[in-house]
Design an enzyme around this catalytic site. Structure first.
Site, short mmCIF file in Angstrom:
data_model
loop_
_atom_site.label_atom_id
_atom_site.label_comp_id
_atom_site.label_asym_id
_atom_site.label_seq_id
_atom_site.Cartn_x
_atom_site.Cartn_y
_atom_site.Cartn_z
CD GLU A 1 -5.33 1.33 -3.38
OE1 GLU A 1 -6.47 1.62 -3.05
OE2 GLU A 1 -4.41 1.17 -2.57
CG HIS B 1 -2.02 0.99 1.12
ND1 HIS B 1 -1.81 2.34 1.33
CD2 HIS B 1 -3.32 0.85 0.79
CE1 HIS B 1 -2.96 2.98 1.13
NE2 HIS B 1 -3.89 2.10 0.80
P1 PGA Z 1 -9.46 5.85 0.00
O1 PGA Z 1 -8.37 4.74 0.34
O2 PGA Z 1 -10.66 5.12 -0.55
O3 PGA Z 1 -9.73 6.49 1.32
O4 PGA Z 1 -8.86 6.78 -0.99
C1 PGA Z 1 -8.05 3.78 -0.59
C2 PGA Z 1 -7.05 2.84 0.03
O5 PGA Z 1 -7.23 2.34 1.13
O6 PGA Z 1 -6.05 2.60 -0.60
#
Ligand code: PGA
Length: 248
Positions: free
Chosen positions: A164, A92
């Site tokens: 992401e 992450h």
């Molecule tokens: P978010 O987080 O939806 O608050 O942007 C996404 C994630 O946990 O990576």
């Protein structure tokens, strides 16, 4: 195939709060056909295991040590499995940035997770600087190649890649559907080139970053995308349910 919906609670919810959340959520979740995975904090894993017993909902840890044992403050694959996790989030961006986890460590974490029987949610994404200098695809390629280095093709069955963009996480900003579609295509191409075209087709890919009930329609029907990862908006069970409803 039902869509994958991952909730990432991050560093939120005590054991009691997780319990209250699940009581409310489970009373209304019955009957939906999403492949649901809840990434709760370590301290909430046992209560989630207890409450989700016998249900078709998976539990994920949010981190794993790259080694089997040895370090104060770390968590092992064996501990995660024992506490109820069948998945673990690796790579992450909050961990890459804050805890300086590089692709080499991420590769070791993935191997250690797989060795312990965990499925992996591998997060990859470009930074704002990468995006502004048109380096999104180069950045995705190197993150994926280094993270998956040395894996056997059949191990990819147990990997979900979460695309992401770093600039979209927790920011309220999201990429266009077209940009996500392009990223998904290039992720499939990298996997295809490094493993096989079958692996490239079959690898599961989700999008994450500032998803909410208002923008979910943008991400519910993208070609080649298998689901979503929801952070902040998963913390309220009612809001999360709205998002799930839009996906299934
Ligand atoms: P978010 O987080 O939806 O608050 O942007 C996404 C994630 O946990 O990576």
């Amino acid at each position: 195939m039902s869509k994958i919906v991952i909730a990432n609670f991050k560093m939120n919810k005590t054991e009691q709060e997780t319990k209250d959340y699940l009581i409310n959520f489970l009373s209304r979740y019955e009957g939906y056909k999403a492949n649901l995975i809840l990434a709760v904090p370590f301290t909430s894993l046992p209560i989630a295991k207890f409450m989700l017993h016998g249900r078709d909902i998976s539990i994920a840890g949010q981190n794993i040590c790259e080694d089997e044992k040895g370090y104060t403050g770390e968590i092992s694959g064996q501990m995660l499995v024992d506490a109820g996790a069948s998945y673990v989030i690796v790579g992450h961006s909050e961990r890459r940035v804050k805890f300086k986890e590089d692709n080499k460590v991420i590769n070791k974490k993935i191997k250690n997770g797989l060795k312990n029987g965990l499925s992996i949610i591998l997060c990859v994404g470009e930074s704002l600087a990468d995006k502004n200098t048109m380096k999104t695809l180069v950045s995705l390629k190197s993150q994926i190649e280094e993270a998956l280095k040395g894996l056997y093709e059949n191990e990819l069955e147990n990997i979900v890649i979460a695309y992401e963009p770093v600039w979209a996480i927790g920011s309220g900003k999201t990429p266009s559907s077209k940009d996500v579609e392009m990223a998904v295509k290039s992720i499939r191409k990298v996997v295809s080139d490094d493993f096989s075209s079958k692996a490239g087709e079959q690898i599961r890919i989700v999008y994450g970053g500032s998803i909410n009930p208002k923008n979910i329609s943008k991400f519910s029907n993208i070609d080649g995308l298998n689901g979503i990862l929801v952070g902040t908006a998963s913390l309220d069970g009612n809001i999360f349910m709205q998002i799930i409803n839009s996906m299934t």
